[in-house]
Write a protein that holds these residues in place. Sequence first.
Motif, PDB file in Angstrom:
ATOM      1  N   SER A 180       1.139  -1.109   0.367  1.00 34.89           N
ATOM      2  CA  SER A 180       0.392  -0.304   0.307  1.00 34.89           C
ATOM      3  C   SER A 180       0.895   0.843  -0.583  1.00 34.89           C
ATOM      4  CB  SER A 180      -0.702   0.013   1.214  1.00 34.89           C
ATOM      5  OG  SER A 180      -2.177  -1.237   1.135  1.00 34.89           O
ATOM      6  N   LEU A 181       1.786   1.299   0.724  1.00 33.00           N
ATOM      7  CA  LEU A 181       2.317   2.141   1.170  1.00 33.00           C
ATOM      8  C   LEU A 181       3.116   2.301  -0.279  1.00 33.00           C
ATOM      9  CD1 LEU A 181       4.855   4.934   2.091  1.00 33.00           C
ATOM     10  CD2 LEU A 181       6.185   3.204   2.968  1.00 33.00           C
ATOM     11  N   TRP A 182       4.380   1.421  -1.729  1.00 31.47           N
ATOM     12  CA  TRP A 182       4.253   1.916  -2.473  1.00 31.47           C
ATOM     13  C   TRP A 182       3.599   2.617  -3.883  1.00 31.47           C
ATOM     14  CZ3 TRP A 182       9.179   1.322  -4.360  1.00 31.47           C
ATOM     15  CH2 TRP A 182       8.970   0.809  -6.226  1.00 31.47           C
ATOM     16  N   SER A 183       2.485   1.224  -3.935  1.00 29.86           N
ATOM     17  CA  SER A 183       1.613   2.238  -4.431  1.00 29.86           C
ATOM     18  C   SER A 183       0.603   3.809  -4.381  1.00 29.86           C
ATOM     19  CB  SER A 183       0.138   1.314  -3.845  1.00 29.86           C
ATOM     20  OG  SER A 183      -0.641   1.766  -2.896  1.00 29.86           O
ATOM     21  N   VAL A 184       0.635   4.140  -3.021  1.00 27.12           N
ATOM     22  CA  VAL A 184       1.211   5.214  -3.415  1.00 27.12           C
ATOM     23  C   VAL A 184       2.343   6.701  -3.460  1.00 27.12           C
ATOM     24  CG1 VAL A 184      -0.519   5.464  -1.566  1.00 27.12           C
ATOM     25  CG2 VAL A 184       1.339   5.353   0.014  1.00 27.12           C
ATOM     26  N   LEU A 185       3.509   5.648  -3.370  1.00 23.16           N
ATOM     27  CA  LEU A 185       5.076   6.542  -3.174  1.00 23.16           C
ATOM     28  C   LEU A 185       5.286   6.534  -4.612  1.00 23.16           C
ATOM     29  CD1 LEU A 185       7.401   4.989  -0.917  1.00 23.16           C
ATOM     30  CD2 LEU A 185       6.537   7.706  -0.843  1.00 23.16           C
ATOM     31  N   GLN A 186       4.246   5.710  -5.976  1.00 19.41           N
ATOM     32  CA  GLN A 186       4.160   5.785  -7.381  1.00 19.41           C
ATOM     33  C   GLN A 186       3.363   7.019  -7.597  1.00 19.41           C
ATOM     34  OE1 GLN A 186       6.796   3.302  -8.817  1.00 19.41           O
ATOM     35  NE2 GLN A 186       7.916   3.519  -6.869  1.00 19.41           N
ATOM     36  N   GLN A 187       2.645   7.317  -7.012  1.00 19.08           N
ATOM     37  CA  GLN A 187       2.096   8.577  -7.708  1.00 19.08           C
ATOM     38  C   GLN A 187       2.813   9.799  -6.790  1.00 19.08           C
ATOM     39  OE1 GLN A 187      -2.379   7.630  -7.233  1.00 19.08           O
ATOM     40  NE2 GLN A 187      -1.580   6.156  -5.841  1.00 19.08           N
ATOM     41  N   GLY A 188       3.120  10.658  -8.073  1.00 19.92           N
ATOM     42  CA  GLY A 188       3.815  11.492  -7.961  1.00 19.92           C
ATOM     43  C   GLY A 188       3.061  12.108  -7.429  1.00 19.92           C
ATOM     44  N   GLU A 189       2.467  12.756  -7.473  1.00 18.83           N
ATOM     45  CA  GLU A 189       1.582  14.455  -6.549  1.00 18.83           C
ATOM     46  C   GLU A 189       1.812  14.003  -5.208  1.00 18.83           C
ATOM     47  OE1 GLU A 189      -1.949  16.441  -7.191  1.00 18.83           O
ATOM     48  OE2 GLU A 189      -3.326  14.594  -6.552  1.00 18.83           O
ATOM     49  N   PHE A 190       1.421  12.409  -4.820  1.00 15.50           N
ATOM     50  CA  PHE A 190       0.963  11.974  -3.843  1.00 15.50           C
ATOM     51  C   PHE A 190       3.454  12.313  -2.879  1.00 15.50           C
ATOM     52  CE2 PHE A 190       2.526   9.473   0.090  1.00 15.50           C
ATOM     53  CZ  PHE A 190       2.100   9.235   1.280  1.00 15.50           C
ATOM     54  N   LEU A 191       3.524  12.254  -3.333  1.00 15.73           N
ATOM     55  CA  LEU A 191       5.475  11.960  -2.500  1.00 15.73           C
ATOM     56  C   LEU A 191       5.468  13.740  -3.281  1.00 15.73           C
ATOM     57  CD1 LEU A 191       7.656  10.534  -2.584  1.00 15.73           C
ATOM     58  CD2 LEU A 191       8.672  11.043  -5.004  1.00 15.73           C
TER      59      LEU A 191
END
Length: 403
Positions: A180-191
């Motif tokens: 789950s953490l990986w899936s949001v980190l892959q989204q540029g806006e979240f990072l």
Amino acid sequence: MRRCWSCRRCCSLRCAARFVAVVVVVVVVLVLKPDLAPDAVNKALQRCTDRESKKLLQNLCHNYTRGLIAGPLCSPLCSKMTIIYEQCLGHGNKIALKARWTDRWIVLKASKESTMAYYVPWNRNDHTIIMTTNEVARWVYDFVVSEVNPYPIDMAFLHDRLLSNLVTKGGNYSRAAVESLWSVLQQGEFLKLFLLAGNKHIPDVYGWCGHMYAMEYTPIGDAFRRLKLRHTMSWKSRVKIGLSFLEMVRSFKETQYGELSLCDVQETNFGLRTSDFTVQAIDIDLALLPQTRSNFVSQAEKCTKDSECDFFDCVAYCNYKTNNCTSQMKSSNFQNFCHDIFKTKYFVNQGLLEEAPHNVAHELGEILTKCASVPPNSTVKFPETYYSDLYNRLHSLLSKESQ
């Protein structure tokens, strides 16, 4: 790959025909019903319904109860049910849902691509416990560093903001938590929301559940619906908003990870906090930090002109000797704000700083015309102080008008 860098170009006649058809419909709506245009256009393009939005959240919570996903927001969203869905804001390339979390409004977001699958960058068959806290900390640190290189990252910052939100069992993280953490980190806006936390022009990010993350809700102000502008906002109010945009220019130029370049400058990507006229960038999917910008440039094909080195509103120079796109930017946030926000854009939109009082109209018009312009090519460059002088003149003029 030019297809990646210059992604606005249609690659077929069919694509062009569809684009023209959409433009015709939009223009007809704007001309015949300008007061209804923003809502009508948004509804036509988004095509999002409460039914599909609620179904998406139900599926998310179903995966949570099955132990397939995790995250700090899963409990309030799925168990305690303190996060209540309100309405769909968009189902384009990104899902955006407005919700109420106790005493505040939030936006639940997720990239469409991130809903396809969860995966981590290693091969593990164990579906229960897969990584120690030290392993996860090192992996997250290495990933974030690769995104902001050469700017340093504080490990303690990562731990406090990210890793401390993960539930451990005996010093290990579950596969659901890590994926789950990986899936949001892959989204540029979240990072970027995470890295730029604390900047008043960036919405706060509150956490995630599976591939979906929550951020502060800042509504698109009526001032940005420029067809209605003259009927809804006084000149002094528009001046204060203009000053906030200028503060954003300075703030984004001086982030601890280098300049944040906004490559999709349009009024619907900005929200307005009316209590203090603070403008926030509420959609930064296409905002680039230096490392990402450099990556795009390196992927670009050979160029023969600057327009082949563009990424939406971010335009770089073409080196005519090597026929390669350079990392030197031709456009800037300030130039794009002048061109796309402050001045009239196309024939239907009213610029934020247009129709100024007579005593400042001439000087303001001169400044906006100059700051909206860019050099024709890399062989003709403006003096180093060109935009900084215009920025100071505009800031000074608006500061006096705000009194």
